[in-house]
Scaffold this motif. Sequence first.
Motif, PDB file in Angstrom:
ATOM      1  N   GLU A  82       0.837  -1.199   0.000  1.00  0.00           N
ATOM      2  CA  GLU A  82       0.000   0.000   0.000  1.00  0.00           C
ATOM      3  C   GLU A  82       0.865   1.239   0.000  1.00  0.00           C
ATOM      4  N   LEU A  83       0.265   2.353  -0.380  1.00  0.00           N
ATOM      5  CA  LEU A  83       0.933   3.641  -0.400  1.00  0.00           C
ATOM      6  C   LEU A  83       0.738   4.308   0.947  1.00  0.00           C
ATOM      7  N   ILE A  84       1.792   4.960   1.448  1.00  0.00           N
ATOM      8  CA  ILE A  84       1.702   5.669   2.720  1.00  0.00           C
ATOM      9  C   ILE A  84       2.299   7.072   2.562  1.00  0.00           C
ATOM     10  N   SER A  85       1.992   7.932   3.512  1.00  0.00           N
ATOM     11  CA  SER A  85       2.602   9.264   3.559  1.00  0.00           C
ATOM     12  C   SER A  85       3.914   9.169   4.338  1.00  0.00           C
ATOM     13  N   SER A  86       4.639  10.265   4.415  1.00  0.00           N
ATOM     14  CA  SER A  86       5.903  10.268   5.158  1.00  0.00           C
ATOM     15  C   SER A  86       5.677  10.034   6.648  1.00  0.00           C
ATOM     16  N   SER A  87       4.468  10.289   7.123  1.00  0.00           N
ATOM     17  CA  SER A  87       4.138  10.050   8.534  1.00  0.00           C
ATOM     18  C   SER A  87       3.470   8.679   8.734  1.00  0.00           C
ATOM     19  N   LYS A  88       3.561   7.825   7.714  1.00  0.00           N
ATOM     20  CA  LYS A  88       3.038   6.450   7.731  1.00  0.00           C
ATOM     21  C   LYS A  88       1.514   6.368   7.767  1.00  0.00           C
ATOM     22  N   LYS A  89       0.865   7.423   7.294  1.00  0.00           N
ATOM     23  CA  LYS A  89      -0.590   7.407   7.178  1.00  0.00           C
ATOM     24  C   LYS A  89      -0.954   6.588   5.933  1.00  0.00           C
ATOM     25  N   HIS A  90      -1.937   5.720   6.031  1.00  0.00           N
ATOM     26  CA  HIS A  90      -2.362   4.872   4.923  1.00  0.00           C
ATOM     27  C   HIS A  90      -3.057   5.726   3.864  1.00  0.00           C
ATOM     28  N   MET A  91      -2.529   5.685   2.630  1.00  0.00           N
ATOM     29  CA  MET A  91      -3.039   6.535   1.553  1.00  0.00           C
ATOM     30  C   MET A  91      -3.656   5.746   0.395  1.00  0.00           C
ATOM     31  N   SER A  92      -3.691   4.422   0.522  1.00  0.00           N
ATOM     32  CA  SER A  92      -4.324   3.606  -0.517  1.00  0.00           C
ATOM     33  C   SER A  92      -4.888   2.349   0.125  1.00  0.00           C
ATOM     34  N   GLU A  93      -5.663   1.632  -0.668  1.00  0.00           N
ATOM     35  CA  GLU A  93      -6.124   0.334  -0.201  1.00  0.00           C
ATOM     36  C   GLU A  93      -4.933  -0.627  -0.181  1.00  0.00           C
ATOM     37  N   VAL A  94      -5.050  -1.678   0.596  1.00  0.00           N
ATOM     38  CA  VAL A  94      -4.027  -2.720   0.658  1.00  0.00           C
ATOM     39  C   VAL A  94      -4.341  -3.726  -0.443  1.00  0.00           C
ATOM     40  N   SER A 118       6.033   3.480   0.579  1.00  0.00           N
ATOM     41  CA  SER A 118       5.378   2.171   0.533  1.00  0.00           C
ATOM     42  C   SER A 118       5.393   1.470   1.882  1.00  0.00           C
ATOM     43  N   ALA A 119       4.398   0.625   2.043  1.00  0.00           N
ATOM     44  CA  ALA A 119       4.311  -0.275   3.197  1.00  0.00           C
ATOM     45  C   ALA A 119       3.980  -1.649   2.659  1.00  0.00           C
ATOM     46  N   VAL A 120       4.506  -2.679   3.323  1.00  0.00           N
ATOM     47  CA  VAL A 120       4.229  -4.062   2.951  1.00  0.00           C
ATOM     48  C   VAL A 120       3.781  -4.792   4.206  1.00  0.00           C
ATOM     49  N   THR A 121       2.781  -5.642   4.053  1.00  0.00           N
ATOM     50  CA  THR A 121       2.296  -6.448   5.167  1.00  0.00           C
ATOM     51  C   THR A 121       2.246  -7.910   4.754  1.00  0.00           C
TER      52      THR A 121
END
Length: 145
Positions: A82-94, A118-121
């Motif tokens: 998913e896409l995140i902001s620099s403060s790790k706020k979720h900005m897209s669907e997973v 980016s974030a990965v889970t």
Amino acid sequence: MKLKKKIAILSMSSLLLAGAITSVSAYVYVSGTKYQTVTHKDIPGYGGYSYDTYYGSKKATNGSFATFTKTYGEAALGNFGELISSSKKHMSEVVGMRLNDPTLATLYGCSKGTVYFSAVTSSGIEPSNKCDVTMKFSADNLKPE
């Protein structure tokens, strides 16, 4: 020491400190019209997240989709991006990432000209896998028609 020397030393010290602080908070980004490549290491199991706020993608369009493509992954049950902001706020669907197959994710309130990361889970049922994922992502829609 004379006053001028003290002022000069203090000024140089301040400049060095400011430079060090600026270097620590820097990041690397590419335009959203190209893929950014990043490797997430040791992704925790049971739906745990790995965040990267160093390699970014600057949104170049007003479109409402981001693109994710996994180029390497070790997890048996796959990984999700998913896409995140620099403060790790979720900005897209997973979204589930498939190997070398671009996947689109719907964006939530992203703005043209802003850099996203980016974030990965892992899967919620994958036990503490500590796997690595290399992926390409863009804050824009790069999926071929």
